[in-house]
Design an enzyme around this catalytic site. Structure first.
Site, PDB file in Angstrom:
ATOM      1  NE  ARG A   1      -3.708  -1.891   2.842  1.00  0.00           N
ATOM      2  CZ  ARG A   1      -4.967  -1.833   2.469  1.00  0.00           C
ATOM      3  NH1 ARG A   1      -5.400  -0.764   1.839  1.00  0.00           N
ATOM      4  NH2 ARG A   1      -5.805  -2.819   2.725  1.00  0.00           N
ATOM      5  CB  ILE A   2       3.670   2.268   2.192  1.00  0.00           C
ATOM      6  CG1 ILE A   2       2.817   2.252   3.466  1.00  0.00           C
ATOM      7  CG2 ILE A   2       4.680   3.410   2.240  1.00  0.00           C
ATOM      8  CD1 ILE A   2       3.576   1.854   4.716  1.00  0.00           C
TER       9      ILE A   2
ATOM     10  CG  ASP B   1       5.766  -6.716  -5.269  1.00  0.00           C
ATOM     11  OD1 ASP B   1       5.440  -7.910  -5.431  1.00  0.00           O
ATOM     12  OD2 ASP B   1       5.349  -6.022  -4.324  1.00  0.00           O
TER      13      ASP B   1
ATOM     14  NE  ARG C   1       7.371  -3.387  11.552  1.00  0.00           N
ATOM     15  CZ  ARG C   1       6.504  -2.426  11.304  1.00  0.00           C
ATOM     16  NH1 ARG C   1       6.899  -1.345  10.614  1.00  0.00           N
ATOM     17  NH2 ARG C   1       5.254  -2.510  11.724  1.00  0.00           N
TER      18      ARG C   1
ATOM     19  CG  ASP D   1      10.767   6.364  10.531  1.00  0.00           C
ATOM     20  OD1 ASP D   1      11.075   7.274  11.331  1.00  0.00           O
ATOM     21  OD2 ASP D   1       9.648   5.815  10.519  1.00  0.00           O
TER      22      ASP D   1
ATOM     23  CD  GLU E   1      11.296   0.279  16.020  1.00  0.00           C
ATOM     24  OE1 GLU E   1      10.605   1.282  15.795  1.00  0.00           O
ATOM     25  OE2 GLU E   1      11.460  -0.626  15.181  1.00  0.00           O
TER      26      GLU E   1
ATOM     27  CG  HIS F   1       8.816   3.204  13.873  1.00  0.00           C
ATOM     28  ND1 HIS F   1       8.769   1.880  14.258  1.00  0.00           N
ATOM     29  CD2 HIS F   1       7.987   3.295  12.792  1.00  0.00           C
ATOM     30  CE1 HIS F   1       7.950   1.202  13.464  1.00  0.00           C
ATOM     31  NE2 HIS F   1       7.479   2.043  12.570  1.00  0.00           N
TER      32      HIS F   1
END
Length: 340
Positions: free
Chosen positions: A170-171, A190, A251, A274, A279, A298
């Site tokens: 979607r992004i 993709d 991620r 980001d 994390e 993030h």
């Protein structure tokens, strides 16, 4: 004497502490009260709490957000009327279990609404990367004097650059859409996108290696799956030309960070990160100080007033549910093998 029947669905809010106060404005709460029978002051953080048993037992819908606990078979046994889960955030993998699908619950997610700010962040950083804004700003801070910037930034600019998008999520698709007004060539990697779909998107399909070798900016938008773990590894990093900017808003595990660090510390590559793996980078990580790295905590996804977009979306879906209509953006169990 007239008897009236309240046909509005019964809704229980389920999310982490303080999330509801950030998600909903007073206007949202007022709209929620018109759409559903609910106690807007009752927000479930732990569905095993005995005090929540009556609300859970009568709930037709759970309206969830970040911090919602897993909806296990045991939880569902205590929710005999439950028919749907409306998730006012992105991924449902943290709380939608196999038991939900076996029970036949309908699920919907605000992933499309949450994709917008991530795509906007990505667009901004792609354009800034093309203009070499980050290295120019650091160099300006060092020099604090007049300088021949036109000569030093002779390779800067966004005219005719090639941008590589990894993942038509979607992004990823929203980023492609936002890039259309600019004089850029967009490559897409993709494995699930056909040539016809790529043509409709206005992009050129490429292998991951080809995309990395030809792009001035590589932006990662693939989901976190076993197959995508460290998909940008030593080979792909070596193929990138000096000065390439790598952007990751997906991620941290999708990048081989140990392999990436030498390229960053040498200045060969630039990065906008980001998300990282872990994390929270350790305090001594060079990522905090490298002049060619923009490290953000993030924040590309919804935050601040952007949460209200997800609340709008969730209440729109609740309104559809109350009218007996299908969700506009349903999540299916089969989708989760290929999505975040």
């Amino acid at each position: 004497m007239h008897h009236t029947t309240d046909n509005r669905p019964s809704v229980l809010l389920v999310m982490g502490p303080d999330i509801a106060d950030r998600l909903f404005t007073d206007a949202h709460r007022a709209r929620l009260a018109t759409l559903a029978r609910t106690d807007p002051g009752l927000v479930a953080h732990d569905l095993d709490s005995p005090t929540l048993a009556p609300a859970l037992a009568t709930a037709d819908v759970l309206l969830t957000c970040w911090g919602a606990p897993p909806l296990t078979a045991e939880v569902l046994d205590r929710a005999p009327r439950l028919r749907a889960v409306i998730h006012a955030a992105g991924s449902v993998k943290h709380h939608i279990t196999d038991a939900c699908w076996r029970r036949g619950l309908t699920v919907t997610s605000a992933a499309a609404a949450n994709a917008l700010p991530v795509a906007e962040y990505t667009l901004a950083t792609i354009l800034l990367a093309g203009k070499r804004v980050l290295p120019a700003a650091h160099r300006y801070r060092e020099l604090r004097a007049g300088h021949d910037w036109r000569r030093e930034l002779d390779d800067a600019g966004n005219y005719g650059r090639t941008v590589g998008i990894v993942g038509a999520s979607r992004i990823g698709r929203r980023v492609i859409e936002l890039l259309r007004p600019f004089d850029l060539t967009v490559l897409l990697h993709d494995p699930y996108v056909t040539a016809a779909e790529a043509e409709a998107l206005g992009v050129r399909l490429a292998s991951l290696d080809t995309l990395c070798a030809r792009s001035s900016v590589v932006s990662v938008h693939a989901p976190q799956l076993p197959a995508t773990y460290r998909m940008i590894g030593p080979r792909q990093l070596d193929l990138m030309r000096p000065g390439t900017t790598l952007i990751n808003t997906s991620r941290g595990s999708l990048l081989d960070e140990p392999a990436l660090l030498p390229h960053l510390t040498s200045g060969r590559l630039h990065a906008v990160l980001d998300v990282t793996d872990p994390e929270l980078p350790p305090a001594d990580s060079p990522l905090y100080d490298l002049p060619n790295v923009l490290l953000t905590p993030h924040v590309a996804g919804s935050l601040g007033n952007e949460l209200h977009r997800m609340a709008d979306w969730a209440l729109d879906e609740l309104e559809r549910f109350g009218r007996g209509e299908r969700f506009a953006d349903p999540v299916r169990a089969s989708d989760l093998a290929r999505s975040a």
